[in-house]
Design an enzyme around this catalytic site. Structure first.
Site, mmCIF file in Angstrom:
data_model
loop_
_atom_site.group_PDB
_atom_site.id
_atom_site.type_symbol
_atom_site.label_atom_id
_atom_site.label_comp_id
_atom_site.label_asym_id
_atom_site.label_seq_id
_atom_site.Cartn_x
_atom_site.Cartn_y
_atom_site.Cartn_z
ATOM 1 N N GLY A 55 29.841 35.121 46.589
ATOM 2 C CA GLY A 55 30.077 33.690 46.457
ATOM 3 C C GLY A 55 31.560 33.427 46.294
ATOM 4 C CD GLN A 60 36.605 32.171 43.369
ATOM 5 O OE1 GLN A 60 35.584 31.804 43.930
ATOM 6 N NE2 GLN A 60 36.699 33.342 42.777
ATOM 7 C CB CYS A 103 34.757 35.957 38.542
ATOM 8 S SG CYS A 103 35.605 34.612 39.375
ATOM 9 C CG LEU A 104 35.526 37.935 44.485
ATOM 10 C CD1 LEU A 104 35.340 37.227 45.820
ATOM 11 C CD2 LEU A 104 35.707 39.427 44.707
ATOM 12 C CG HIS A 145 30.160 32.462 39.168
ATOM 13 N ND1 HIS A 145 30.387 33.481 38.277
ATOM 14 C CD2 HIS A 145 31.303 32.366 39.904
ATOM 15 C CE1 HIS A 145 31.611 33.960 38.458
ATOM 16 N NE2 HIS A 145 32.184 33.310 39.453
ATOM 17 C CD GLU A 146 31.033 31.330 43.593
ATOM 18 O OE1 GLU A 146 32.204 30.913 43.466
ATOM 19 O OE2 GLU A 146 30.706 32.518 43.377
ATOM 20 C CG HIS A 149 35.000 29.240 40.565
ATOM 21 N ND1 HIS A 149 36.089 29.722 39.866
ATOM 22 C CD2 HIS A 149 34.233 30.318 40.847
ATOM 23 C CE1 HIS A 149 35.966 31.035 39.739
ATOM 24 N NE2 HIS A 149 34.846 31.427 40.312
HETATM 25 ZN ZN ZN Z 1 34.075 33.336 40.366
#
Ligand code: ZN
Length: 174
Positions: A55, A60, A103-104, A145-146, A149
């Protein structure tokens, strides 16, 4: 959200990491799905698959707009790819499930987070068609989660103040 596979590196696909203020901003509503928006979505999918992640949210990759991509198959299955413009959660149950998350944008950190096990979310695809998704389990977790963001929230915000301060110190060292 991060997948458990090994990370490959491609400098052209840079992901914004913890400490950059764009991750704390409320992302802007998308008014028109222009060619630019479609290009950003394309780049997000490529970045997500390359990372690899399951995701990604537009902030990001440095675009503060309400756009997310999700793919539980990490590029294996075309039908699993979800692109959502201006997504919002319409219902979610109070049945919280704990599972480990990464998380990236918060590299190297994995912690257990409790989230709703079921949710319904609505948004638009790139052709401006309304898209409603009934998600459960991992899909519900990734969407939640996304979406966080887009509201400037990170998964580590759910942790206890003590745990969060330890993680912050760890991230500062990097
Ligand atoms: Zn994330």
């Amino acid at each position: 959200m991060r997948s458990n596979e090994e990370k490959t590196s491609d400098p052209s696909l840079e992901i914004i990491t913890y400490g950059n203020p764009i991750l704390r901003k409320r992302a802007a509503e998308i008014k028109n799905i222009t060619q630019d928006i479609k290009e950003i979505a394309k780049k997000m999918i490529h970045t997500m698959h390359t990372a690899p992640g399951i995701g990604l949210a537009a902030p990001q990759i440095n675009h503060s707009i309400r756009l997310i991509t999700v793919d539980l198959s990490a590029g294996e299955n075309k039908e699993d790819l979800i692109i959502l413009v201006n997504p919002r959660i319409i219902t979610q149950d109070g049945n919280h499930e704990e599972a480990e998350e990464g998380c990236l944008s918060v590299p190297g950190i994995n912690e257990k987070v409790a989230r709703s096990s079921h949710l319904q979310c609505v948004g638009y695809d790139l052709n401006e068609n309304e898209k409603k998704i009934h998600a459960e389990g991992l899909l519900a977790r990734v969407i939640s989660h996304e979406l966080d963001h887009l509201n400037g929230k990170l998964f580590i915000d759910y942790l206890s103040p003590l745990k969060k301060s330890i993680i912050k110190k760890k991230l500062k060292k990097k």
